[in-house]
Design an enzyme around this catalytic site. Structure first.
Site, PDB file in Angstrom:
ATOM      1  N   TYR A 165      -1.538  -3.749   6.771  1.00  0.00           N
ATOM      2  CA  TYR A 165      -1.233  -3.171   5.455  1.00  0.00           C
ATOM      3  C   TYR A 165      -1.267  -4.250   4.367  1.00  0.00           C
ATOM      4  O   TYR A 165      -1.836  -4.059   3.284  1.00  0.00           O
ATOM      5  CB  TYR A 165       0.144  -2.516   5.529  1.00  0.00           C
ATOM      6  CG  TYR A 165       0.586  -1.782   4.288  1.00  0.00           C
ATOM      7  CD1 TYR A 165       0.056  -0.534   3.970  1.00  0.00           C
ATOM      8  CD2 TYR A 165       1.565  -2.325   3.462  1.00  0.00           C
ATOM      9  CE1 TYR A 165       0.487   0.147   2.841  1.00  0.00           C
ATOM     10  CE2 TYR A 165       1.998  -1.645   2.337  1.00  0.00           C
ATOM     11  CZ  TYR A 165       1.454  -0.411   2.031  1.00  0.00           C
ATOM     12  OH  TYR A 165       1.890   0.257   0.915  1.00  0.00           O
ATOM     13  N   LYS A 169      -3.749  -4.415   1.183  1.00  0.00           N
ATOM     14  CA  LYS A 169      -3.212  -4.327  -0.171  1.00  0.00           C
ATOM     15  C   LYS A 169      -3.549  -5.548  -1.025  1.00  0.00           C
ATOM     16  O   LYS A 169      -3.557  -5.478  -2.248  1.00  0.00           O
ATOM     17  CB  LYS A 169      -1.696  -4.102  -0.116  1.00  0.00           C
ATOM     18  CG  LYS A 169      -1.310  -2.697   0.344  1.00  0.00           C
ATOM     19  CD  LYS A 169      -2.041  -1.639  -0.468  1.00  0.00           C
ATOM     20  CE  LYS A 169      -1.536  -0.240  -0.218  1.00  0.00           C
ATOM     21  NZ  LYS A 169      -2.318   0.771  -0.986  1.00  0.00           N
TER      22      LYS A 169
END
Length: 303
Positions: A165, A169
Site C-alpha cells: 500500500y 501510494k
C-alpha cells in the site's frame, strides 16, 4: 470565495462507500454531474456488486442531482474507457477526476505473498493511471481538467504491514508531479489528497472514540478544494479530523566534492554538511536537481 461545480462533470472512483461516497455526494450537492464508480468488492478487492454504487446514485437523484453509476474495475483499462465513454455520451465532457478506488491487503513484508503486493499496486497505481489516461485527451482538447489522486501517510512516511500500500501510494505522487507539469499548458491541474478518515479501510485500526472524530466529510472539504476552478497544482493536501496541512518534498542545498574527493569515504566525512537543512528547497522538476549539481561543479572549475 464560493466553491461550486455547476455545469461540470465529475468521475469519482471507489464512490460506493466511505470517502468516495462522501466526495460524490458533495460534488453533486454543489452542482456537478457525477459518475459514481464502484466495483463493489470487499476492502481486499474480492467480489463485485452494483448495489453500493446504485445506492449512492439513488441518493444523488433523490436530492435533485444528475448522475450515472458504473461498475468499472479501475485496474482494467477497457472498463475504465467504457465508463468515460458513457460519461461523454451523456454529458459531452469530463471536468473532474477523483481517483479514490483502493484496496488493502496488509501483512508484514516477510509474510506478504507477491500476488497481494501486485494486486494492490494494480488497483492503486494502474487504476489511477488508467483513469487519468482515459480522460487526459478529453481534458487536453477542452482546455480544462482537474485531477486528484489519493495518496496516504503510509506512502509518504511508511507504516508497518503496508509495504504494498505504501509503495503504491508513493507511486501516485510521482504520477501527479509529472502529469502536473505536462498538463499545465492545457489548464489541467493535478493534485494529491492524503486522507485520514473513519472508513471500512480503517475501521479495525483505531479505537471507536477516535474514529467518530474522523469523518469522511472533513476530508471531502479538502478534496473539493483540489478540484475546483481555482485549485493549485502538484500539491499534496493532508486532511483528517478537521486538520489540514500540506506535505512537500525538500532537498538540501548539498555540497560539491572535487574529482579526487569523489569517494565513499569523503561522502561519509561530509555527511553533516550535505544533510544541512538550512537552504533546503522544493524542486520544480527532476531536472532542477541536475541543474543544481552542475552549477556547483561549474563554480568549482571556474574558481
Amino acid at each position: 470565495m464560493s466553491v461550486n461545480f455547476e455545469g461540470q462533470v465529475a468521475i469519482v472512483t471507489g464512490a460506493g462507500n466511505g470517502l468516495g461516497k462522501s466526495h460524490a455526494l458533495a460534488l453533486a450537492k454543489r452542482g456537478a454531474k457525477v459518475v459514481v464508480n464502484d466495483l463493489g468488492g470487499a476492502r481486499d478487492g474480492v467480489g463485485a456488486s452494483a448495489s453500493a454504487a446504485q445506492q449512492v446514485l439513488d441518493e444523488i437523484i433523490s436530492q435533485g442531482g444528475d448522475a450515472i453509476a458504473h461498475g468499472a474495475n479501475v485496474a482494467i483499462y477497457a472498463e475504465v474507457e467504457d465508463m468515460v465513454n458513457q460519461a461523454m455520451a451523456r454529458w459531452g465532457r469530463v471536468d473532474i477526476l477523483i481517483n479514490n478506488a483502493g484496496i488493502l491487503r496488509d501483512k508484514s513484508f516477510a509474510k506478504m505473498p507477491l500476488d497481494d503486493f501486485k494486486l494492490v499496486m494494480d488497483v492503486h497505481v494502474m487504476g489511477t493511471v488508467n483513469a487519468c489516461k482515459a480522460v487526459w485527451g478529453i481534458m487536453q482538447e477542452q482546455g480544462y481538467g482537474r485531477i486528484m489522486v489519493t495518496t496516504s501517510s503510509s506512502g509518504l512516511y511508511g507504516n508497518f504491514g503496508q509495504a504494498n500500500y505504501g509503495a503504491a501510494k508513493m507511486a501516485v505522487i510521482g504520477l501527479m508531479n509529472t502529469l502536473g507539469i505536462e498538463g499545465e499548458k492545457y489548464n489541467i491541474r493535478v493534485n494529491a489528497l492524503a486522507p485520514a478518515a473513519a472508513t471500512r479501510m480503517t475501521e479495525d485500526l483505531l479505537p471507536a472514540e477516535i474514529l467518530e472524530k474522523m469523518t469522511p466529510e472533513a476530508v471531502t472539504a479538502g478534496a473539493l478544494t483540489l478540484c475546483h476552478e481555482a485549485a493549485p497544482s502538484r500539491m499534496i493536501l493532508c486532511a483528517g479530523a478537521g486538520g489540514y496541512s500540506s506535505a512537500k518534498m525538500f532537498e538540501t542545498d548539498g555540497i560539491y566534492l572535487s574529482p579526487e574527493q569523489q569517494t565513499p569515504e569523503e561522502v561519509v566525512a561530509n555527511w553533516q554538511a550535505l544533510s544541512n537543512e538550512e537552504n533546503q528547497r522544493a524542486l520544480e522538476s527532476g531536472f532542477k536537481q541536475s541543474e543544481k549539481f552542475l552549477k556547483k561543479a561549474q563554480q568549482y572549475f571556474s574558481s
